[in-house]
Structure formats: structure tokens, C-alpha cells
Design a protein around this motif. Structure first.
Motif, short mmCIF file in Angstrom:
data_model
loop_
_atom_site.label_atom_id
_atom_site.label_comp_id
_atom_site.label_asym_id
_atom_site.label_seq_id
_atom_site.Cartn_x
_atom_site.Cartn_y
_atom_site.Cartn_z
N SER A 1 -4.66 0.03 10.40
CA SER A 1 -4.28 0.20 9.46
C SER A 1 -2.90 -0.64 7.95
O SER A 1 -2.22 -0.87 9.05
CB SER A 1 -4.30 1.14 8.71
OG SER A 1 -3.04 2.09 8.76
N VAL A 2 -3.01 -0.67 7.43
CA VAL A 2 -2.19 -1.45 5.90
C VAL A 2 -2.11 -0.85 5.49
O VAL A 2 -2.63 -0.31 4.47
CB VAL A 2 -2.13 -2.82 5.79
CG1 VAL A 2 -1.08 -3.40 4.86
CG2 VAL A 2 -2.59 -3.87 6.69
N GLU A 3 -0.71 0.00 4.98
CA GLU A 3 -0.62 1.34 3.45
C GLU A 3 -0.03 -0.24 2.81
O GLU A 3 1.36 -0.62 2.31
CB GLU A 3 0.13 1.85 4.28
CG GLU A 3 0.76 3.17 2.71
CD GLU A 3 1.49 4.02 3.54
OE1 GLU A 3 2.51 4.73 2.07
OE2 GLU A 3 0.43 4.41 4.69
N MET B 1 7.36 -5.63 1.03
CA MET B 1 6.22 -5.33 2.57
C MET B 1 5.68 -4.53 2.62
O MET B 1 5.63 -2.99 2.46
CB MET B 1 7.39 -5.65 3.55
CG MET B 1 8.34 -6.87 3.22
SD MET B 1 7.17 -8.84 3.97
CE MET B 1 8.07 -9.18 4.78
N LEU B 2 4.09 -4.66 2.94
CA LEU B 2 3.66 -3.88 3.33
C LEU B 2 3.15 -3.14 4.66
O LEU B 2 4.30 -4.06 5.69
CB LEU B 2 2.04 -4.40 2.45
CG LEU B 2 1.75 -4.56 1.37
CD1 LEU B 2 0.28 -5.68 1.59
CD2 LEU B 2 2.45 -3.81 0.59
N ASP B 3 3.10 -1.42 4.93
CA ASP B 3 3.69 -0.86 5.93
C ASP B 3 1.92 -1.81 6.46
O ASP B 3 1.36 -1.80 6.16
CB ASP B 3 3.61 0.37 5.95
CG ASP B 3 4.57 0.56 5.45
OD1 ASP B 3 5.64 -0.27 5.71
OD2 ASP B 3 5.00 1.99 4.89
N ILE B 4 2.51 -1.90 7.80
CA ILE B 4 1.37 -2.09 8.57
C ILE B 4 1.34 -1.08 10.37
O ILE B 4 2.53 -0.43 10.60
CB ILE B 4 1.36 -3.53 9.56
CG1 ILE B 4 1.04 -4.58 8.45
CG2 ILE B 4 0.46 -3.95 11.08
CD1 ILE B 4 1.89 -6.39 9.59
N ASN B 5 0.27 -0.21 10.44
CA ASN B 5 0.18 0.91 11.29
C ASN B 5 -0.55 1.02 12.73
O ASN B 5 -1.40 0.43 12.12
CB ASN B 5 -0.09 1.78 10.15
CG ASN B 5 0.77 2.53 9.28
OD1 ASN B 5 2.25 3.23 9.24
ND2 ASN B 5 0.40 2.37 8.56
N VAL B 6 -0.65 1.88 13.05
CA VAL B 6 -1.25 1.59 14.54
C VAL B 6 -1.07 2.94 15.42
O VAL B 6 -0.37 2.93 14.94
CB VAL B 6 -0.70 0.82 16.03
CG1 VAL B 6 -1.19 0.31 17.14
CG2 VAL B 6 -0.48 -0.79 15.17
N GLU C 1 2.51 -8.97 4.85
CA GLU C 1 2.20 -9.67 3.15
C GLU C 1 1.01 -9.93 3.24
O GLU C 1 0.46 -10.24 4.40
CB GLU C 1 3.42 -10.91 2.80
CG GLU C 1 3.24 -11.80 3.59
CD GLU C 1 4.66 -12.69 3.29
OE1 GLU C 1 4.94 -12.54 2.50
OE2 GLU C 1 4.58 -13.77 4.08
N VAL C 2 0.53 -9.65 2.41
CA VAL C 2 -0.82 -9.82 2.26
C VAL C 2 -1.39 -11.62 2.56
O VAL C 2 -0.69 -11.68 1.49
CB VAL C 2 -1.17 -8.95 0.45
CG1 VAL C 2 -3.33 -9.61 0.47
CG2 VAL C 2 -1.74 -7.53 0.43
#
Length: 126
Positions: free
Chosen positions: A52-54, A83-88, A97-98
Motif C-alpha cells: 500500500s502507498v500512503e 516522497m510517499l510511504d510504500i508499506n508492505v 513518487e506517483v
């Protein structure tokens, strides 16, 4: 992996025990899980995880949420150039970045975060 012929055997795990006989897959001299040729990697590679991306977040009072209407704008607590957070599975693993790909949103990984890897937690969903 379609069957268990490639699954690690108990003899494969012999090198993954500490002095007390407990499993210790993080030993420096043990097999590396990051090696894509290792049996451990192949064993884990088919396990689905949620990425997911926050974009941002904000805390609101319930009355503020109840007052939202079509066209309302909720300002998030992140700058547009951050920058956006990428979570697993809820654990931060990277920043990105988008981008758009064929009219769909995507995320370009710009930085991999290594400090949270050892403290990763498992998210259980019912």
C-alpha cells in the motif's frame, strides 16, 4: 511452486539454528533469504503480501467528518513535494513518487528503507 518438491527439508534448516537449537534465520553465516537462487527465497516467493502507498494522513474530530460533503477538501499532513510511504503489510519498506502508467496511478520506488526490515510485523486478516 506447484508442489512440495522444492520445499526446504529439515536438513536444509540445520544451519539455521543457534546454540540452543532454536531457529535463527538471521545468522550472518547462514543462507541469505535475499539470494533469489536460495531455496528459502523460492519457498517464500509465492506468499501474497499487501503493498500500500500512503499519500498522507490527518486526524479529524467526528463532527468534522460528519460535516464533509461532496467537494469538501481535506488537507493531509504531508507536503506535495515529499516522497510517499510504500508499506508492505503495514511496515514501511520504501519511499516513492506517483507516476501514471497507461492512465493508471503507479509508484516509482526512489528509496528502499532498510532500518524497519528486522522489526517487520505480520498483519493478520480474518
Amino acid at each position: 511452486m506447484n508442489d512440495m518438491t522444492e520445499a526446504p527439508s529439515m536438513s536444509d534448516a540445520a544451519g539455521l539454528q543457534d546454540g540452543n537449537g532454536a531457529a535463527n534465520p538471521c545468522r550472518a553465516d547462514g543462507p541469505s533469504f535475499a539470494d533469489p537462487n536460495s531455496d528459502h527465497y523460492r519457498f517464500l516467493a509465492d506468499i501474497p503480501v499487501r503493498l500500500s502507498v500512503e499519500v498522507g494522513n490527518v486526524s479529524l474530530k467526528l463532527c468534522e467528518i460528519m460535516n464533509l460533503t461532496e467537494g469538501s477538501v481535506v488537507e493531509l499532513g504531508r507536503q506535495a513535494n515529499e516522497m510517499l510511504d510504500i508499506n508492505v503489510n503495514g511496515t514501511l519498506v520504501a519511499k516513492g513518487e506517483v507516476v501514471t502508467v497507461d492512465g493508471r496511478f503507479g509508484i516509482r520506488v526512489a528509496e528502499v528503507v532498510t532500518k524497519n526490515v528486522g522489526g517487520a510485523r505480520v498483519e493478520r486478516r480474518a
